[in-house]
Design an enzyme around this catalytic site. Structure first.
Site, short mmCIF file in Angstrom:
data_model
loop_
_atom_site.label_atom_id
_atom_site.label_comp_id
_atom_site.label_asym_id
_atom_site.label_seq_id
_atom_site.Cartn_x
_atom_site.Cartn_y
_atom_site.Cartn_z
N GLU A 293 0.70 3.73 1.84
CA GLU A 293 1.11 4.25 2.96
C GLU A 293 2.52 3.65 3.61
OE1 GLU A 293 -1.70 3.35 1.93
OE2 GLU A 293 -3.57 4.34 3.07
N HIS B 192 0.99 -1.25 0.03
CA HIS B 192 0.17 -0.24 0.04
C HIS B 192 0.87 1.21 -0.08
CE1 HIS B 192 -4.06 -2.09 1.33
NE2 HIS B 192 -3.50 -2.55 0.24
N CYS C 73 -6.18 1.74 5.29
CA CYS C 73 -6.93 0.47 5.70
C CYS C 73 -6.39 0.40 7.24
CB CYS C 73 -6.42 -0.62 4.86
SG CYS C 73 -4.77 -1.31 4.84
N CYS D 139 -2.26 -0.60 7.11
CA CYS D 139 -1.54 0.84 7.16
C CYS D 139 -1.74 1.47 8.58
CB CYS D 139 -1.99 1.46 6.14
SG CYS D 139 -1.55 0.73 4.56
N1 LIG Z 1 -5.11 3.02 1.75
C1 LIG Z 1 -5.11 2.37 0.82
C2 LIG Z 1 -6.14 1.30 0.20
C3 LIG Z 1 -5.70 0.51 -0.95
N2 LIG Z 1 -4.51 0.78 -1.43
C4 LIG Z 1 -4.04 0.20 -2.65
C5 LIG Z 1 -4.06 -1.34 -2.72
C6 LIG Z 1 -4.53 -1.71 -4.21
O1 LIG Z 1 -3.59 -1.34 -5.31
C7 LIG Z 1 -5.57 -0.54 -4.41
C8 LIG Z 1 -7.00 -1.10 -3.89
O2 LIG Z 1 -7.75 -1.50 -5.15
P1 LIG Z 1 -8.92 -1.87 -5.57
O3 LIG Z 1 -9.39 -2.97 -4.49
O4 LIG Z 1 -9.85 -0.49 -5.31
O5 LIG Z 1 -9.16 -2.45 -6.80
O6 LIG Z 1 -5.13 0.57 -3.66
C9 LIG Z 1 -3.46 1.65 -0.95
O7 LIG Z 1 -2.52 1.81 -1.39
N3 LIG Z 1 -3.84 2.33 0.08
ZN LIG Z 2 -3.21 0.01 3.39
#
Ligand SMILES: Nc1ccn([C@H]2C[C@H](O)[C@@H](COP(=O)(O)O)O2)c(=O)n1
Ligand SMILES: [Zn+2]
Length: 166
Positions: free
Chosen positions: A81, A79, A105, A108
């Protein structure tokens, strides 16, 4: 002549947005920018596969056609973060702020807390699939650990970057 210049909050959030542009995730590009108490940028990052793990060999799919989770991106992607905190180019300082384009999330949130971040400024709280528990847990942890959380209130609605002479 009146010079339009960016507020600090817009500046750091814009850097998070610019960083998100580097992500190869076809569905969601997330970026973040870690800032010290005195306003020095400590690290920036975006969501992507770990160093040395090629996009050619890992899937960006959200769902697997065979139902095998190993054929989706989720077990592999770092992620934004986490990448940002790990990319820090400076000894960690107290009172860090993390600007992130999406609400963090729960996984994170744990790393944010343990690394000493004191404030999270997010742009959007997107509901991911079946994610209510994830974000409720994240909010609960951040609140218990006294990490302030606020939604970014932009002063400028857009920032245009043109390459060329100034
Ligand atoms: N706080 C976050 C939430 C999600 N991500 C990233 C992880 C995945 O690459 C993407 C989410 O994919 P989706 O399920 O929307 O197709 O976002 C993050 O970096 N930080
Ligand atoms: Zn996360």
């Amino acid at each position: 002549m009146i010079v339009r210049y960016l507020s600090w909050d817009d500046y750091f959030m814009a850097i998070a947005f610019l960083s998100a542009e580097r992500s190869k995730d076809p569905n969601r590009q997330v970026g973040a920018c870690l800032v010290s108490e005195s306003g020095i940028i400590l690290g920036i990052g975006y969501n992507g596969f770990p160093r040395g793990c090629s996009d050619d060999d890992l899937p960006w799919a959200k769902k697997s056609l065979t139902g095998n989770p190993l054929e989706t991106k989720y077990p592999y992607v770092c992620h934004a973060e986490v990448n940002t905190i790990l990319n820090t180019n400076h000894a960690s300082a107290n009172g860090q702020r993390l600007y992130v384009t999406m609400f963090p999330c729960n996984e994170c949130a744990k790393i944010i807390i343990q690394s000493g971040v004191k404030e999270v400024i997010y742009f959007v709280e997107k509901r991911l699939d079946n994610s209510d528990t994830i974000y409720a847990a994240s909010r609960k942890l951040l609140s218990m650990a006294n990490v302030s959380v606020r939604k970014h209130q932009p002063e400028m609605s857009q920032i245009l970057i043109k390459f060329g002479e100034r």
